[in-house]
Motif scaffolding. Structure first.
Motif, PDB file in Angstrom:
ATOM      1  N   GLN A  11       0.855  -1.268   0.057  1.00  9.41           N
ATOM      2  CA  GLN A  11       0.035  -0.076   0.023  1.00  9.41           C
ATOM      3  C   GLN A  11       0.842   1.335   0.060  1.00  9.41           C
ATOM      4  O   GLN A  11       0.576   2.183  -0.855  1.00  9.41           O
ATOM      5  N   LYS A  12       1.842   1.252   0.731  1.00  9.77           N
ATOM      6  CA  LYS A  12       2.815   2.253   0.998  1.00  9.77           C
ATOM      7  C   LYS A  12       3.383   2.645  -0.670  1.00  9.77           C
ATOM      8  O   LYS A  12       3.718   3.776  -0.911  1.00  9.77           O
ATOM      9  N   ILE A  13       3.916   1.519  -1.194  1.00  6.63           N
ATOM     10  CA  ILE A  13       4.375   1.656  -2.547  1.00  6.63           C
ATOM     11  C   ILE A  13       3.366   2.172  -3.573  1.00  6.63           C
ATOM     12  O   ILE A  13       4.063   2.896  -4.424  1.00  6.63           O
ATOM     13  N   GLU A  14       2.276   1.776  -3.380  1.00 10.83           N
ATOM     14  CA  GLU A  14       1.358   2.093  -4.502  1.00 10.83           C
ATOM     15  C   GLU A  14       0.886   3.645  -4.035  1.00 10.83           C
ATOM     16  O   GLU A  14       0.703   4.334  -5.130  1.00 10.83           O
ATOM     17  N   LYS A  15       0.835   4.064  -3.004  1.00 14.21           N
ATOM     18  CA  LYS A  15       0.740   5.483  -2.704  1.00 14.21           C
ATOM     19  C   LYS A  15       1.756   6.249  -3.179  1.00 14.21           C
ATOM     20  O   LYS A  15       1.665   7.581  -3.832  1.00 14.21           O
ATOM     21  N   GLU A  16       2.953   5.764  -3.370  1.00 15.03           N
ATOM     22  CA  GLU A  16       4.227   6.383  -3.645  1.00 15.03           C
ATOM     23  C   GLU A  16       4.159   6.730  -5.153  1.00 15.03           C
ATOM     24  O   GLU A  16       4.628   7.571  -5.419  1.00 15.03           O
ATOM     25  N   ILE A  17       3.589   5.447  -5.764  1.00 16.35           N
ATOM     26  CA  ILE A  17       3.702   5.671  -7.199  1.00 16.35           C
ATOM     27  C   ILE A  17       2.596   6.595  -7.799  1.00 16.35           C
ATOM     28  O   ILE A  17       2.853   7.191  -8.591  1.00 16.35           O
ATOM     29  N   LEU A  18       1.587   6.610  -6.879  1.00 20.09           N
ATOM     30  CA  LEU A  18       0.540   7.804  -7.279  1.00 20.09           C
ATOM     31  C   LEU A  18       1.045   9.140  -7.138  1.00 20.09           C
ATOM     32  O   LEU A  18       0.774  10.008  -8.047  1.00 20.09           O
ATOM     33  N   LEU A  20       4.155   9.980  -7.225  1.00 21.26           N
ATOM     34  CA  LEU A  20       5.367  10.389  -8.343  1.00 21.26           C
ATOM     35  C   LEU A  20       4.436  10.661  -9.699  1.00 21.26           C
ATOM     36  O   LEU A  20       4.960  11.458 -10.221  1.00 21.26           O
ATOM     37  N   GLN A  21       3.513   9.863 -10.034  1.00 19.43           N
ATOM     38  CA  GLN A  21       2.767  10.152 -11.165  1.00 19.43           C
ATOM     39  C   GLN A  21       2.044  11.100 -11.308  1.00 19.43           C
ATOM     40  O   GLN A  21       2.229  12.068 -12.287  1.00 19.43           O
ATOM     41  N   LYS A  22       1.721  11.933 -10.063  1.00 23.52           N
ATOM     42  CA  LYS A  22       0.903  13.157  -9.979  1.00 23.52           C
ATOM     43  C   LYS A  22       2.015  14.229 -10.288  1.00 23.52           C
ATOM     44  O   LYS A  22       1.767  15.164 -11.114  1.00 23.52           O
ATOM     45  N   GLN A  23       3.255  14.235  -9.734  1.00 21.86           N
ATOM     46  CA  GLN A  23       4.280  14.796  -9.885  1.00 21.86           C
ATOM     47  C   GLN A  23       5.046  14.877 -11.377  1.00 21.86           C
ATOM     48  O   GLN A  23       5.107  16.022 -11.733  1.00 21.86           O
TER      49      GLN A  23
END
Length: 115
Positions: A11-18, A20-23
């Motif tokens: 879940q932490k990794i998926e949140k980080e991916i989201l 970074l995608q927004k960034q």
């Protein structure tokens, strides 16, 4: 690693991916702004209308799509044949091992030409 630990890490990794995608999306928008401004200024300076741009885009996309959908190039007929194995080569690209070996032994490519 326990199932709970794995789940929370995932879940932490998926949140980080989201995040970074927004960034990345934000950076792309910021990068494109000056380019768009330059295009608009050029259009105004040269009195180019949106209709003219749309027409030009249609022409280029029509040309691009027909070129991409063309049937594949026909393969070339072989130009050289190995007499013992009957292996062939068109004469384009990297020479096959049997041509390289034959040339190393003093033979000429012309010896293998298909007549």
């Amino acid at each position: 690693m326990s199932v709970e630990t794995y789940s929370s890490a995932k879940q932490k990794i998926e949140k980080e991916i989201l995040r970074l995608q927004k960034q990345m999306k934000s950076l792309k928008v910021k990068q494109r702004r000056p380019i768009i401004a330059s295009i608009v200024k050029s259009m105004q300076d040269n009195e180019i209308t949106l209709e003219e741009v749309a027409e030009a885009l249609e022409k280029t996309s029509a040309r691009g799509s027909s070129a991409g959908s063309a049937e594949p190039k026909a393969s070339l007929p072989p130009k050289y044949r190995h007499p013992a194995t009957q292996d062939t080569w068109t004469g384009r690209g990297r020479p096959p091992r049997w041509i390289i070996d034959a040339e190393a032994q003093g033979q000429s490519r012309e010896d293998f030409l298909i007549k």
